[in-house]
Design an enzyme around this catalytic site. Sequence first.
Site, PDB file in Angstrom:
ATOM      1  N   CYS A  80     -55.959  11.361  62.937  1.00 37.78           N
ATOM      2  CA  CYS A  80     -55.014  11.528  64.082  1.00 37.78           C
ATOM      3  C   CYS A  80     -54.490  12.982  64.175  1.00 37.78           C
ATOM      4  O   CYS A  80     -53.844  13.544  63.309  1.00 37.78           O
ATOM      5  CB  CYS A  80     -53.817  10.789  63.537  1.00 37.78           C
ATOM      6  SG  CYS A  80     -52.200  11.165  64.317  1.00 37.78           S
ATOM      7  N   CYS A 127     -50.869  14.000  63.919  1.00 32.46           N
ATOM      8  CA  CYS A 127     -50.434  13.833  62.433  1.00 32.46           C
ATOM      9  C   CYS A 127     -50.464  15.376  61.953  1.00 32.46           C
ATOM     10  O   CYS A 127     -49.601  15.510  61.014  1.00 32.46           O
ATOM     11  CB  CYS A 127     -51.097  12.876  61.956  1.00 32.46           C
ATOM     12  SG  CYS A 127     -50.783  11.274  62.261  1.00 32.46           S
TER      13      CYS A 127
END
Length: 308
Positions: free
Chosen positions: A46, A49
């Site tokens: 991700c 993230c």
Amino acid sequence: MEVILDPSKANGPDPVMDGDQRTFMKDVVEASREVPVLVDFWATWCGPCKALTPALEKVVRAAGGRVRLVKIDIDKNRQLVQQLTQMGLPLQSVPTVAAFWQGQIADLFQGALPEGELKKFIENLLKMAGGQMPSAELLAEAKQLLEAGDAAAALEIYAALGQQEPENAEALAGLARCLIALEEEDQAKEMLDSLSDKLKEHPEISSVRAQIELAEAGRAAQSQLGAFEQRLAANPDDHEARIELAIALNSMEKRQEAAETLLEAIKRDREWNDKAAQKQLLKFFEAWGLTDPVTLKARRGLSALLFR
């Protein structure tokens, strides 16, 4: 009282830790009864993230131990993610950050926020947890008035708060609930439709929108209440009739009976019509609110059925 995030106060044990499905109850649910706990659901693949997590760690550490952060790698904790998703926590995308307080979800957001927004999120959480949020007493008073049946008086308070704090989702949701109680459902829908996309995603706003949708469906179902009961008497496995009966019961403020009706449907055949009974129960949870006593009891019943 203004909550100041000061790095110089960040003493003591590190408030940031990695968590997993084995320690989730201890590190998050139980720990949140003492201080607010943020849970950062992330993944190695991700991109957002990688930007969010370091900023989140910085802001949490700057709070000086008044809030904790538990990081959960969704790929390494699939069973936990599946269980939380089935219980209504939206984890279809990451990053998702959920704030727990007193064993329950108090707030959440999805996507990478800038550091300034993260500070604001945590400051609001700390004010709420400390009972010192400037509007907290007014919100509590308005809620009490609404629950006592004085929707007109509650409406005045919620409307005033909404003008003072246009981004106060609790005040706006309360305003909509008052309008519904005063039989001004169309006005409530117009007000909710006019909100920003960010506010529409807030759990309080989502809850009242779900409440309106259920009320509309419930009015139609109530007119056929007797027919649904007759169908079930003839065939206890008529899952469509059981779900419609639950919708009717909910619209009659019989929440416990509605939840039990859907739990019975799930017990009999949880996979029927793409898990329709389970989805309807989650819709009830959303409308009733995370801390509603019937939600809490029914969620435990759902968990027992799903993970027996």
